[in-house]
Design a protein around this motif. Structure first.
Motif, PDB file in Angstrom:
ATOM      1  N   SER A  13       0.848  -1.233  -0.032  1.00 27.76           N
ATOM      2  CA  SER A  13      -0.102  -0.059  -0.141  1.00 27.76           C
ATOM      3  C   SER A  13       0.925   1.205  -0.022  1.00 27.76           C
ATOM      4  O   SER A  13       0.539   2.229  -0.565  1.00 27.76           O
ATOM      5  CB  SER A  13      -0.831   0.012   1.260  1.00 27.76           C
ATOM      6  N   HIS A  91       0.031   7.397   6.735  1.00 25.73           N
ATOM      7  CA  HIS A  91      -0.607   6.081   7.331  1.00 25.73           C
ATOM      8  C   HIS A  91      -0.439   4.925   6.789  1.00 25.73           C
ATOM      9  O   HIS A  91      -0.313   3.779   7.304  1.00 25.73           O
ATOM     10  CB  HIS A  91      -2.160   6.588   7.498  1.00 25.73           C
ATOM     11  N   TYR A  92      -0.474   5.164   5.278  1.00 26.42           N
ATOM     12  CA  TYR A  92      -0.513   3.766   4.560  1.00 26.42           C
ATOM     13  C   TYR A  92       0.803   3.336   3.931  1.00 26.42           C
ATOM     14  O   TYR A  92       1.246   2.623   3.195  1.00 26.42           O
ATOM     15  CB  TYR A  92      -1.391   3.678   3.432  1.00 26.42           C
TER      16      TYR A  92
ATOM     17  N   LYS B  13      -6.764  -0.838  12.559  1.00 26.35           N
ATOM     18  CA  LYS B  13      -7.605  -1.255  11.708  1.00 26.35           C
ATOM     19  C   LYS B  13      -8.983  -0.577  11.801  1.00 26.35           C
ATOM     20  O   LYS B  13      -9.487  -0.131  10.692  1.00 26.35           O
ATOM     21  CB  LYS B  13      -8.130  -2.836  11.773  1.00 26.35           C
ATOM     22  N   LYS B  14      -9.258   0.042  12.964  1.00 26.50           N
ATOM     23  CA  LYS B  14     -10.559   0.780  13.109  1.00 26.50           C
ATOM     24  C   LYS B  14     -10.651   2.193  12.381  1.00 26.50           C
ATOM     25  O   LYS B  14     -11.571   2.689  11.993  1.00 26.50           O
ATOM     26  CB  LYS B  14     -10.873   0.969  14.712  1.00 26.50           C
ATOM     27  N   ASP B  15      -9.129   2.533  12.168  1.00 26.59           N
ATOM     28  CA  ASP B  15      -9.071   3.958  11.463  1.00 26.59           C
ATOM     29  C   ASP B  15      -9.371   3.672  10.019  1.00 26.59           C
ATOM     30  O   ASP B  15      -8.278   3.182   9.185  1.00 26.59           O
ATOM     31  CB  ASP B  15      -7.524   4.420  11.829  1.00 26.59           C
ATOM     32  N   SER B  16     -10.447   4.005   9.486  1.00 28.47           N
ATOM     33  CA  SER B  16     -10.607   3.933   8.237  1.00 28.47           C
ATOM     34  C   SER B  16      -9.868   5.022   7.368  1.00 28.47           C
ATOM     35  O   SER B  16      -9.568   6.055   8.007  1.00 28.47           O
ATOM     36  CB  SER B  16     -12.148   4.150   7.841  1.00 28.47           C
ATOM     37  N   ILE B  17      -9.905   4.920   5.970  1.00 28.76           N
ATOM     38  CA  ILE B  17      -9.237   6.132   5.286  1.00 28.76           C
ATOM     39  C   ILE B  17      -9.667   7.347   5.534  1.00 28.76           C
ATOM     40  O   ILE B  17      -9.094   8.406   5.600  1.00 28.76           O
ATOM     41  CB  ILE B  17      -9.130   5.463   3.902  1.00 28.76           C
ATOM     42  N   MET B  18     -11.095   7.430   5.774  1.00 26.71           N
ATOM     43  CA  MET B  18     -11.816   8.434   6.045  1.00 26.71           C
ATOM     44  C   MET B  18     -11.294   9.371   7.407  1.00 26.71           C
ATOM     45  O   MET B  18     -11.108  10.196   7.567  1.00 26.71           O
ATOM     46  CB  MET B  18     -13.437   8.325   6.260  1.00 26.71           C
ATOM     47  N   ASP B  19     -11.283   8.256   8.329  1.00 30.57           N
ATOM     48  CA  ASP B  19     -10.587   8.939   9.649  1.00 30.57           C
ATOM     49  C   ASP B  19      -9.309   9.472   9.388  1.00 30.57           C
ATOM     50  O   ASP B  19      -9.001  10.531  10.077  1.00 30.57           O
ATOM     51  CB  ASP B  19     -10.559   7.840  10.632  1.00 30.57           C
TER      52      ASP B  19
END
Lengths: 210, 162
Positions: A13, A91-92, B13-19
């Motif tokens: 990613s 983040h990714y 994982k709970k952090d979505s791309i939106m978050d």
């Protein structure tokens, strides 16, 4: 001479977000219908105007602090968009991917060891992060005086370049006549140029301490 | 796999791309309100003072021949002088000159890299060179290098733009 390379694991990613980010900020797809959803200025959009008026909410002909305030407010959405995107890149694993790609070319390009790459990538985001990490490298004797000076010359000119350019420069992205990425490339080239001049200066005039 | 590890992964994982985007955008809001707004107001007020006293017109005339080297109007010197103090301030100065019709899109493109290459250098002397532990006897050379870089970058941009 064998050099200790910092070990980094880069998720797939990381490369994907890095490439997507470069595309978005480069303005490459600005004029490609549909694909311009991956273009910074398209995503940033435009303020509407009052009905029948030509200027947006800033108006026309304002001066002084009041004009400055409204103008500055109009910049905020672009900055929020840019930093939101950068947060995703970080983040990714996009920064880690950049780090991995840079490591092998650091020594031939700038004459500094691969261990500097984390500090280098960080310094593109934040001047202060770069300064702190560089200080640390020197304190741990990971870099020599020459390497410190070369590395500092690279970081000092256009400090925190990507962070600063995206934060304040985004105000001018809509006005300037070249794609967003062009000034960035020119700045990176000049940073390298600066470090090369410093390298020559060191080689000629600065005695390496034992 | 131990339990805390699983918990940590779950939390991440709970952090979505939106978050993640929202978190970054919030940083952008902070920069905008705490940094850009005060800097731009400072720049607009300085320009207003220079304009009403006529100093702006004078500076524009005096520096016209030098700035013409890069295909820029004389007023562009204000952007460069502002840059040495603060990058955000220089952008504010550039914007107010754009609003007044003194700088066009090409001129903005030309000064853009210079704003950052020589930007905030006065505060960076301490904030960067001091912090990084660069001996003070090299500070002058570093400062000169930054300004030369900015000058060269404007030539490169001039070629690209035209």
């Amino acid at each position: 001479m064998e050099e200790k390379k910092p070990f980094v694991k880069v998720p797939a990613s990381g490369y994907i977000v890095l490439v997507v980010a470069i595309v978005i900020f480069s303005g490459l797809l600005a004029k490609v219908h549909g694909w311009n959803m991956l273009d910074f200025n398209t995503l940033n959009g435009a303020f509407g105007t009052m009905k029948t008026a030509k200027a947006n909410f800033i108006g026309a002909g304002g001066v002084g602090a009041r004009a400055g305030f409204l103008f500055a407010l109009s910049l905020v959405p672009g900055v929020m968009l840019a930093l939101g995107l950068m947060e995703i890149v970080e983040h990714y694993g996009g920064l880690k991917a950049a780090q991995k790609l840079l490591t092998p070319i650091l020594r031939p390009l700038m004459g500094i060891p691969g261990i500097c790459v984390v500090a280098l990538v960080s310094s593109l985001q934040s001047t202060d992060a770069g300064a702190g990490m560089t200080k640390n490298l020197r304190a741990n004797k990971d870099i020599t005086l020459h390497e410190l000076l070369i590395f500092a010359a690279f970081q000092f000119t256009a400090g925190g370049v990507i962070g600063n350019y995206l934060a304040s420069g985004s105000a001018l992205f809509g006005v300037m006549t070249v794609p967003i990425v062009v000034p960035l490339v020119v700045m990176m080239v000049m940073k390298l140029f600066g470090s090369t001049v410093m390298r020559l200066y060191c080689w000629k005039f600065v005695k390496e301490e034992k | 796999m131990t339990e805390p590890n699983t918990a940590a992964i779950a939390a991440e994982k709970k952090d979505s791309i939106m978050d993640v985007f929202v978190r970054g955008a919030l940083k952008g809001w902070d920069i905008g309100i705490k940094n850009i707004v005060p800097n731009v107001i400072m720049a607009f007020v300085c320009i207003q003072m220079l304009t009403v006293t006529g100093a702006m017109a004078w500076l524009g005339k005096v520096f016209a021949p030098i700035m013409a080297l890069w295909g820029l109007p004389g007023e562009a010197i204000m952007v460069l002088m502002g840059a040495l103090m603060s990058m955000g301030g220089a952008v504010g100065v550039a914007m107010s000159l754009v609003a007044d019709g003194k700088l066009d899109g090409n001129a903005v493109a030309i000064v853009m890299p210079a704003i950052y290459l020589m930007g905030s250098k006065i505060q960076y002397l301490g904030r960067f060179l001091g912090t990084a532990g660069v001996p003070t006897k090299y500070w002058g050379f570093m400062l000169g290098l930054s300004i030369v870089n900015a000058g060269i970058a404007m030539f490169i941009m001039k070629i690209i733009v035209h």
